[in-house]
Design an enzyme around this catalytic site. Structure first.
Site, short mmCIF file in Angstrom:
data_model
loop_
_atom_site.label_atom_id
_atom_site.label_comp_id
_atom_site.label_asym_id
_atom_site.label_seq_id
_atom_site.Cartn_x
_atom_site.Cartn_y
_atom_site.Cartn_z
N THR A 71 0.81 -1.22 0.00
CA THR A 71 0.00 0.00 0.00
C THR A 71 0.84 1.26 0.00
O THR A 71 1.87 1.32 0.67
CB THR A 71 -0.86 0.00 1.29
OG1 THR A 71 -1.73 -1.08 1.20
CG2 THR A 71 -1.60 1.29 1.48
N ARG A 98 -13.59 -8.11 0.04
CA ARG A 98 -12.74 -7.85 1.21
C ARG A 98 -12.22 -6.39 1.18
O ARG A 98 -11.76 -5.89 0.18
CB ARG A 98 -11.57 -8.82 1.20
CG ARG A 98 -10.60 -8.66 2.39
CD ARG A 98 -9.41 -7.81 2.04
NE ARG A 98 -8.41 -7.75 3.11
CZ ARG A 98 -7.38 -6.91 3.11
NH1 ARG A 98 -7.20 -6.07 2.12
NH2 ARG A 98 -6.54 -6.91 4.11
N VAL A 99 -12.31 -5.75 2.32
CA VAL A 99 -11.77 -4.41 2.47
C VAL A 99 -10.76 -4.44 3.61
O VAL A 99 -11.02 -5.04 4.66
CB VAL A 99 -12.90 -3.39 2.79
CG1 VAL A 99 -12.34 -2.03 3.15
CG2 VAL A 99 -13.85 -3.28 1.59
N GLY A 100 -9.62 -3.81 3.40
CA GLY A 100 -8.58 -3.81 4.43
C GLY A 100 -8.62 -2.55 5.27
O GLY A 100 -9.65 -1.88 5.40
N ASP A 101 -7.48 -2.24 5.85
CA ASP A 101 -7.37 -1.07 6.73
C ASP A 101 -7.23 0.24 5.96
O ASP A 101 -7.55 1.31 6.48
CB ASP A 101 -6.14 -1.21 7.64
CG ASP A 101 -4.85 -1.29 6.81
OD1 ASP A 101 -4.84 -2.03 5.79
OD2 ASP A 101 -3.87 -0.61 7.16
N THR A 142 0.84 -0.05 6.46
CA THR A 142 0.85 -0.99 5.35
C THR A 142 0.99 -2.39 5.93
O THR A 142 1.44 -2.55 7.06
CB THR A 142 2.00 -0.68 4.37
OG1 THR A 142 1.97 -1.63 3.31
CG2 THR A 142 3.35 -0.72 5.05
N GLY A 143 0.59 -3.36 5.15
CA GLY A 143 0.68 -4.74 5.63
C GLY A 143 -0.69 -5.34 5.81
O GLY A 143 -1.65 -4.87 5.22
N HIS A 144 -0.77 -6.35 6.65
CA HIS A 144 -2.03 -7.07 6.79
C HIS A 144 -3.08 -6.21 7.48
O HIS A 144 -3.06 -6.00 8.69
CB HIS A 144 -1.81 -8.37 7.56
CG HIS A 144 -1.01 -9.34 6.75
ND1 HIS A 144 0.33 -9.58 6.97
CD2 HIS A 144 -1.35 -10.06 5.67
CE1 HIS A 144 0.76 -10.45 6.07
NE2 HIS A 144 -0.23 -10.75 5.26
N GLY A 145 -3.99 -5.75 6.66
CA GLY A 145 -4.98 -4.78 7.12
C GLY A 145 -5.81 -5.27 8.28
O GLY A 145 -6.18 -4.49 9.17
N1 ASP Z 1 -2.92 -2.77 4.11
C1 ASP Z 1 -3.37 -3.24 2.83
C2 ASP Z 1 -4.59 -4.09 3.00
O1 ASP Z 1 -4.69 -4.81 3.97
C3 ASP Z 1 -2.39 -4.00 2.06
C4 ASP Z 1 -0.96 -3.71 2.28
O2 ASP Z 1 -0.55 -2.66 2.69
O3 ASP Z 1 -0.18 -4.58 2.06
O4 ASP Z 1 -5.42 -4.07 2.13
#
Ligand code: ASP
Length: 285
Positions: free
Chosen positions: A142, A170-173, A193-196
């Site tokens: 992200t 699916r919607v993330g953070d 960024t990362g696992h939302g």
């Molecule tokens: N944070 C984003 C999501 O979960 C993806 C990411 O930053 O890797 O959609």
């Protein structure tokens, strides 16, 4: 966030032109959004497991104005649709078909965002796919931007195609104010960024800003927020090795910091001394 020097540079140039942090973060997000080789944001983003490129983005200014779009298809620059939600509607978030309808009403062009490259990667993934998308610490990138304008005001933006091969819907953070982005002009701003899912669980970016309000530096605040996720993950008996989350933070004085779970996360900083890429410190050594 990440190797986005062209984005931070575009943001910096924009601020030199208009003076405004909000214009800067939007201009910065445009760069990866339009880049077909950037497979985690905008045009060329990896699709969900059904082959649809669905985008999430949000933007926030120094007055607490905020706009967001989730699960948006066919628009190359979701960040600008998020800005239009902020500036032209009484709402903060629009989603899916409604967000697309609004974008079209504002003159945004409908486009096919799935490139040959991303389609190929998806078809390749489908051969092995065990229905549920496998969490892979490489498949996310992200773009989050935090900038100070000429008057010292702060703004932030965040834009993503989300996790590759995610479930449809699916919607993330990233489009959630307080999770993937938060701005408080008295204190500073943070983006993630990362696992939302992990970021949402702790209302990550709001937490980082509140920790700064309590006197933590941007670096310390990012570290403490990551540790919150570490603790929750352990309490839930999940494997930390399967998770990557990174936070960056900027305070009103221009101090910044970052921290993440796994090595490999970096971020670009563009200030009056130029543009540089910095490797973030991390927990799992
Ligand atoms: N944070 C984003 C999501 O979960 C993806 C990411 O930053 O890797 O959609």
């Amino acid at each position: 966030t990440w190797k986005n020097e062209k984005g931070t540079q575009a943001g910096y140039q924009k601020i030199m032109e208009t003076g405004k942090a909000l214009d800067g973060v939007e201009a910065g997000a445009w760069v990866p959004e339009a880049d077909p080789n950037e497979t985690t944001v905008g045009y060329g983003g990896y699709p969900d497991r059904d082959g649809h490129v669905t985008l999430d983005a949000c933007i926030m200014d120094h007055l607490g104005n905020a706009g967001s779009v989730t699960f948006l298809e066919h628009i190359m620059h979701p960040i600008s649709v998020a800005r239009a939600v902020m500036e032209k509607t009484p709402h903060v978030m629009l989603s899916g078909a409604g967000a697309l309808e609004f974008a079209l009403s504002q003159g945004f062009k409908k486009q096919d965002l799935l490139t040959e490259k991303s389609k190929k990667a998806w078809l390749e993934w489908k051969k092995q796919a065990k229905y549920e998308p496998k969490v892979n610490i490489e498949r996310h990138d992200t773009i989050g931007l935090l900038e100070l304008g000429k008057a010292g005001e702060i703004a932030g933006a965040c834009s993503t195609s989300g996790m590759a091969f995610k479930m449809h819907g699916r919607v993330g953070d990233s489009p959630i104010i307080g999770a993937g982005l938060y701005v408080d002009n008295e204190i500073g701003a943070a983006t993630a960024t990362g696992h939302g899912e992990e970021v949402i669980r702790i209302a990550g970016c709001h937490l980082v800003v509140e920790l700064m309000r309590q006197g933590k530096s941007p670096q310390q605040a990012c570290e403490e927020a990551v540790m919150r996720i570490v603790k929750l993950t352990q309490n839930r008996n999940k494997n930390l090795k399967d998770i990557q989350v990174g936070f960056i933070a900027l305070d009103k004085q221009g101090n910044y910091g970052a921290y993440c779970i796994q090595g490999g996360f970096n971020y670009a900083v563009n200030d009056n001394s130029g543009n540089k890429l910095i490797d973030s410190d991390y927990f799992l050594k």
